[in-house]
Structure formats: C-alpha cells, structure tokens
Design an enzyme around this catalytic site. Structure first.
Site, PDB file in Angstrom:
ATOM      1  N   THR A  96       1.013  -1.190  -0.097  1.00 36.23           N
ATOM      2  CA  THR A  96       0.056   0.032   0.068  1.00 36.23           C
ATOM      3  C   THR A  96       0.953   1.101  -0.029  1.00 36.23           C
ATOM      4  O   THR A  96       1.666   1.697   0.904  1.00 36.23           O
ATOM      5  CB  THR A  96      -1.028  -0.043   1.342  1.00 36.23           C
ATOM      6  OG1 THR A  96      -1.724  -1.005   1.148  1.00 36.23           O
ATOM      7  CG2 THR A  96      -1.821   1.084   1.167  1.00 36.23           C
ATOM      8  N   LYS A 171      -7.206   1.941  -3.151  1.00 38.65           N
ATOM      9  CA  LYS A 171      -6.790   1.454  -1.886  1.00 38.65           C
ATOM     10  C   LYS A 171      -6.979   2.678  -0.931  1.00 38.65           C
ATOM     11  O   LYS A 171      -7.370   2.592   0.221  1.00 38.65           O
ATOM     12  CB  LYS A 171      -5.243   0.872  -1.978  1.00 38.65           C
ATOM     13  CG  LYS A 171      -4.737   0.737  -0.618  1.00 38.65           C
ATOM     14  CD  LYS A 171      -5.386  -0.793   0.012  1.00 38.65           C
ATOM     15  CE  LYS A 171      -4.993  -1.017   1.410  1.00 38.65           C
ATOM     16  NZ  LYS A 171      -5.204  -2.298   2.034  1.00 38.65           N
ATOM     17  N   LYS A 239       0.242   5.374   8.197  1.00 39.20           N
ATOM     18  CA  LYS A 239       0.986   5.702   6.836  1.00 39.20           C
ATOM     19  C   LYS A 239      -0.015   5.501   5.633  1.00 39.20           C
ATOM     20  O   LYS A 239      -0.246   6.469   4.914  1.00 39.20           O
ATOM     21  CB  LYS A 239       1.822   4.424   6.508  1.00 39.20           C
ATOM     22  CG  LYS A 239       2.393   4.324   5.210  1.00 39.20           C
ATOM     23  CD  LYS A 239       1.824   3.238   4.309  1.00 39.20           C
ATOM     24  CE  LYS A 239       2.052   1.940   4.760  1.00 39.20           C
ATOM     25  NZ  LYS A 239       1.008   1.060   3.869  1.00 39.20           N
TER      26      LYS A 239
HETATM   27  P1  NAP Z   1       5.187  -6.413   7.388  1.00 36.22           P
HETATM   28  O1  NAP Z   1       4.887  -7.470   8.055  1.00 36.22           O
HETATM   29  O2  NAP Z   1       6.001  -5.090   8.032  1.00 36.22           O
HETATM   30  O3  NAP Z   1       6.043  -6.774   6.061  1.00 36.22           O
HETATM   31  C1  NAP Z   1       6.619  -6.053   5.231  1.00 36.22           C
HETATM   32  C2  NAP Z   1       7.997  -6.559   4.816  1.00 36.22           C
HETATM   33  O4  NAP Z   1       8.889  -5.853   4.084  1.00 36.22           O
HETATM   34  C3  NAP Z   1       8.786  -6.938   6.264  1.00 36.22           C
HETATM   35  O5  NAP Z   1       9.415  -8.307   6.117  1.00 36.22           O
HETATM   36  C4  NAP Z   1      10.087  -6.041   5.946  1.00 36.22           C
HETATM   37  O6  NAP Z   1      11.297  -6.362   6.271  1.00 36.22           O
HETATM   38  C5  NAP Z   1      10.183  -5.916   4.597  1.00 36.22           C
HETATM   39  N1  NAP Z   1      10.933  -4.870   3.949  1.00 36.22           N
HETATM   40  C6  NAP Z   1      10.525  -3.440   4.213  1.00 36.22           C
HETATM   41  N2  NAP Z   1      11.353  -2.815   3.647  1.00 36.22           N
HETATM   42  C7  NAP Z   1      12.420  -3.339   3.055  1.00 36.22           C
HETATM   43  C8  NAP Z   1      13.384  -3.189   2.073  1.00 36.22           C
HETATM   44  N3  NAP Z   1      13.993  -1.910   2.049  1.00 36.22           N
HETATM   45  N4  NAP Z   1      14.164  -4.407   1.628  1.00 36.22           N
HETATM   46  C9  NAP Z   1      13.624  -5.534   2.014  1.00 36.22           C
HETATM   47  N5  NAP Z   1      12.558  -5.796   2.700  1.00 36.22           N
HETATM   48  C10 NAP Z   1      11.924  -4.845   3.113  1.00 36.22           C
HETATM   49  O7  NAP Z   1       3.842  -5.694   6.988  1.00 36.22           O
HETATM   50  P2  NAP Z   1       2.525  -6.287   6.355  1.00 36.22           P
HETATM   51  O8  NAP Z   1       1.608  -6.371   7.320  1.00 36.22           O
HETATM   52  O9  NAP Z   1       2.733  -7.707   5.505  1.00 36.22           O
HETATM   53  O10 NAP Z   1       2.269  -5.379   5.033  1.00 36.22           O
HETATM   54  C11 NAP Z   1       2.703  -5.160   3.762  1.00 36.22           C
HETATM   55  C12 NAP Z   1       2.054  -3.943   3.295  1.00 36.22           C
HETATM   56  O11 NAP Z   1       0.990  -4.477   2.809  1.00 36.22           O
HETATM   57  C13 NAP Z   1       2.037  -2.720   3.864  1.00 36.22           C
HETATM   58  O12 NAP Z   1       1.933  -1.469   2.852  1.00 36.22           O
HETATM   59  C14 NAP Z   1       0.612  -2.668   4.504  1.00 36.22           C
HETATM   60  O13 NAP Z   1       0.086  -1.254   4.588  1.00 36.22           O
HETATM   61  C15 NAP Z   1      -0.133  -3.557   3.277  1.00 36.22           C
HETATM   62  N6  NAP Z   1      -1.260  -4.371   3.637  1.00 36.22           N
HETATM   63  C16 NAP Z   1      -1.322  -4.801   5.049  1.00 36.22           C
HETATM   64  C17 NAP Z   1      -2.375  -5.562   5.343  1.00 36.22           C
HETATM   65  C18 NAP Z   1      -2.516  -6.222   6.557  1.00 36.22           C
HETATM   66  O14 NAP Z   1      -3.528  -6.818   7.106  1.00 36.22           O
HETATM   67  N7  NAP Z   1      -1.298  -6.636   7.464  1.00 36.22           N
HETATM   68  C19 NAP Z   1      -3.493  -5.678   4.684  1.00 36.22           C
HETATM   69  C20 NAP Z   1      -3.430  -5.033   3.236  1.00 36.22           C
HETATM   70  C21 NAP Z   1      -2.503  -4.168   3.026  1.00 36.22           C
HETATM   71  P3  NAP Z   1      11.532  -6.991   7.648  1.00 36.22           P
HETATM   72  O15 NAP Z   1      11.152  -8.257   8.039  1.00 36.22           O
HETATM   73  O16 NAP Z   1      12.951  -6.572   8.290  1.00 36.22           O
HETATM   74  O17 NAP Z   1      10.637  -5.748   8.781  1.00 36.22           O
END
Ligand code: NAP
Length: 289
Positions: A96, A171, A239
């Site tokens: 997102t 979104k 965010k």
């Molecule tokens: P998350 O658990 O924080 O996953 C993000 C992943 O990306 C983490 O494993 C992080 O690494 C990795 N990352 C971040 N920056 C990076 C970089 N520069 N290089 C390599 N890896 C990197 O978050 P999430 O819940 O999966 O969400 C991911 C996205 O989907 C977000 O934008 C969120 O807003 C969106 N989203 C989430 C949901 C939900 O319910 N969770 C639903 C819809 C959309 P680390 O492991 O080191 O932190």
C-alpha cells in the site's frame, strides 16, 4: 511466466509467496530480515542477497514491503530493481503505497521496455493466508489481463481500476472508508462500557444488524477479547491515512473525519502502540479495553 522474484516477506508477503510456490511458480525471494524467508526456502524458494539480484532474469517481480520509502529504496536505491529489469519483464508493487510513486514506477519500467502494475490489496492477514484477497490494479489493461492468472492464485476479487496509480488511489478510498468505520465502532463500544452495558450482549446484538462491518466483526472483536496482536499494524494504517490525506490535498478534497482519526491513531502510536493491530483504536476511547 513462471519465474517470480518476490520481495517483502512480512505478515502479508510470506503467505502470498507461499501460495505462488504451491501453484508451481519458481520463486526467488529477498527480505530485509533474512530469517523471515526460512520457511519459504525450505519449500524450494531461492534466496537473493539484493533486490537487483531478485529481479534479474525473472518474468515477474512482486514487491510487498511496508512504506512508500521502502518501495523507493528497493526500486530506485542502490542494488535496486529498476536497473536490472530486462525488456518484457513485469514489476508488480502490491505494497500500500503512494499513487504518485506508482506513476513513477510505471514510467521507469517503460523506459526499460518493461511493464508495471500497481496492485495493492485488501482483505487483511486472513485474506493473504486464505488466498482470498481483493486486488486493486492500476496500469495498462493488457498487462492486467496477462497477470490475471497470477493474481488469481492469491486473490478472489481482482479489479482493474484504470491507468498507473489507479490501484493505489482505490486503496486510499478503502482506507479512508475504514478510518471512519473503525473509529465509529470503537466509539460505540466505549459508549457501551461507559453506560454500564454488557459488552458481549451489545456485540451479539449490533454485530448482526445495520451497524455491522468487517471492522466490527473481523478487527474490533479481537480487541474486545483482549487480543491486540496485528493483523494490520496501526503504524501501517497511519501511513495509509497520510497517503490519503496528502494526495487528497493534491486532488482538492479535504477529509475532516480522516484527519481526526489520523490524529487519534498518532496519539496511540506515540504511546507505543504502533506495532499492535488496528483494534488498538479501542484504547483511544477507553484505555481500560
Ligand atoms: P510487514 O509484516 O511489516 O511486512 C513488510 C515486509 O517488508 C517486512 O518483512 C520487511 O522486512 C520488508 N521490507 C521493508 N522494507 C524493506 C526493504 N527496503 N528491503 C527488503 N525488505 C523490506 O507488513 P505487512 O502487514 O505484511 O504489510 C505489507 C504491506 O501491505 C504494507 O504496505 C501494508 O500497509 C499492506 N497491507 C497490509 C495488510 C495487513 O492486514 N497486514 C492488509 C492490506 C495491505 P523486515 O522483516 O526486516 O521488517
């Protein structure tokens, strides 16, 4: 279209990547914290040391990182994806992120003879786990059609929204709608508590009527049961609200409800609640939840 580079293996990305392996795609993966790839590596994925390496010689690169600045870093930073794209390769950013950044990714891909789609999702961690996500797609319609079989491995409701950035704009609409709904539901349960009602009885009644919503039954319910683990982290919701608010200014719309909820969420974040699930909004209205 069988070789995929997948970057970002958090709550959402790890499940999505797993479904692609199960469907027979050959996955190369990269994540900031390597240990989050362990399970996928055990299932046959290949580890890459940089985003560039993960994007090299692939048919498709999918990214699912946290913030727009993470998207910028992995595409345009050192050892970034853009420099290793070959002609005909597809990049799909499912983070997102900002619609403006989605347009920049599209332009950069075109310059290398590649294709770009912005494809953020809704449906939460459960949607990622169950492969039932809604996927909101922006970019060229022909590219969307080509990627539909891949999207259908991880999602159920896949909608083409228009040119580059349209997926991210949609979104933002989703998150704007969630802001008011989530805050309203939390406020209602704070009222229930303050007025001496039995919370469970109130939930049993109003979760089955006109006030019901996913925010009530899928998110706030967990907080009412004392579970504040994320699903969807508060820091990511903040965010998303900023993306809506910032781009809304460009489009000439003021959104007072969004602004109010953003302020409330930021106060909770300042108190150390950023990595809790968004149900923690209950605590803004009554800290005893
Ligand atoms: P998350 O658990 O924080 O996953 C993000 C992943 O990306 C983490 O494993 C992080 O690494 C990795 N990352 C971040 N920056 C990076 C970089 N520069 N290089 C390599 N890896 C990197 O978050 P999430 O819940 O999966 O969400 C991911 C996205 O989907 C977000 O934008 C969120 O807003 C969106 N989203 C989430 C949901 C939900 O319910 N969770 C639903 C819809 C959309 P680390 O492991 O080191 O932190």
């Amino acid at each position: 279209m069988k070789k995929i580079g997948f970057i970002g293996l958090g709550i959402m990305g790890a499940s999505m990547a797993g479904h692609l392996i199960d469907a027979g795609y050959k996955l190369s993966v990269y994540n900031r914290t390597k240990s989050k790839a362990d399970e996928l590596l055990a299932r046959g994925a290949t580890w890459c040391d940089t985003p560039a390496e993960c994007a090299k010689d692939q048919d498709v690169v999918i990214t699912m990182v946290g913030y727009p600045q993470d998207v910028e870093a992995i595409y345009f930073g050192e050892n970034g994806i853009i420099d290793s794209l070959h002609e005909g390769e597809y990049i799909i950013d499912m983070t997102t992120s900002s619609p403006i950044l989605a347009e920049q990714l599209y332009d950069a891909a075109i310059k290398r003879g590649a294709h770009s789609l912005d494809a953020p999702v809704t449906g939460g961690d459960a949607g990622a786990r169950d492969a039932t996500l809604t996927i909101l797609v922006g970019g060229d319609e022909a590219d969307y059609e080509k990627m539909k079989p891949l999207f259908s491995v991880i999602g159920k409701n896949i909608v083409y929204e228009g040119k580059a950035g349209a997926g991210q704009k949609t979104k933002a609409c989703n998150q704007i709608a969630i802001a008011g709904t989530l805050a309203g539901v939390c406020e209602a349960f704070a009222y229930a508590k303050a007025s001496g009602l039995e919370i469970q009885n109130v939930y049993d009644a109003i979760s089955k009527g006109a006030a019901s919503s996913f925010q009530m039954t899928g998110v706030v319910r967990k907080g009412l049961e004392g579970d504040f683990n994320p699903g969807f982290m508060l820091k990511h919701f903040i965010k998303d609200m900023h993306i809506g608010d910032d781009t809304g200014k460009r489009y000439g719309i003021d959104m007072p409800v969004l602004k109010q909820v953003m302020r409330e969420a930021e106060m909770l974040e300042a108190d150390g609640n950023g990595t809790k699930g968004t149900q923690v909004m209950l605590k803004y209205y009554d800290s005893s939840f």
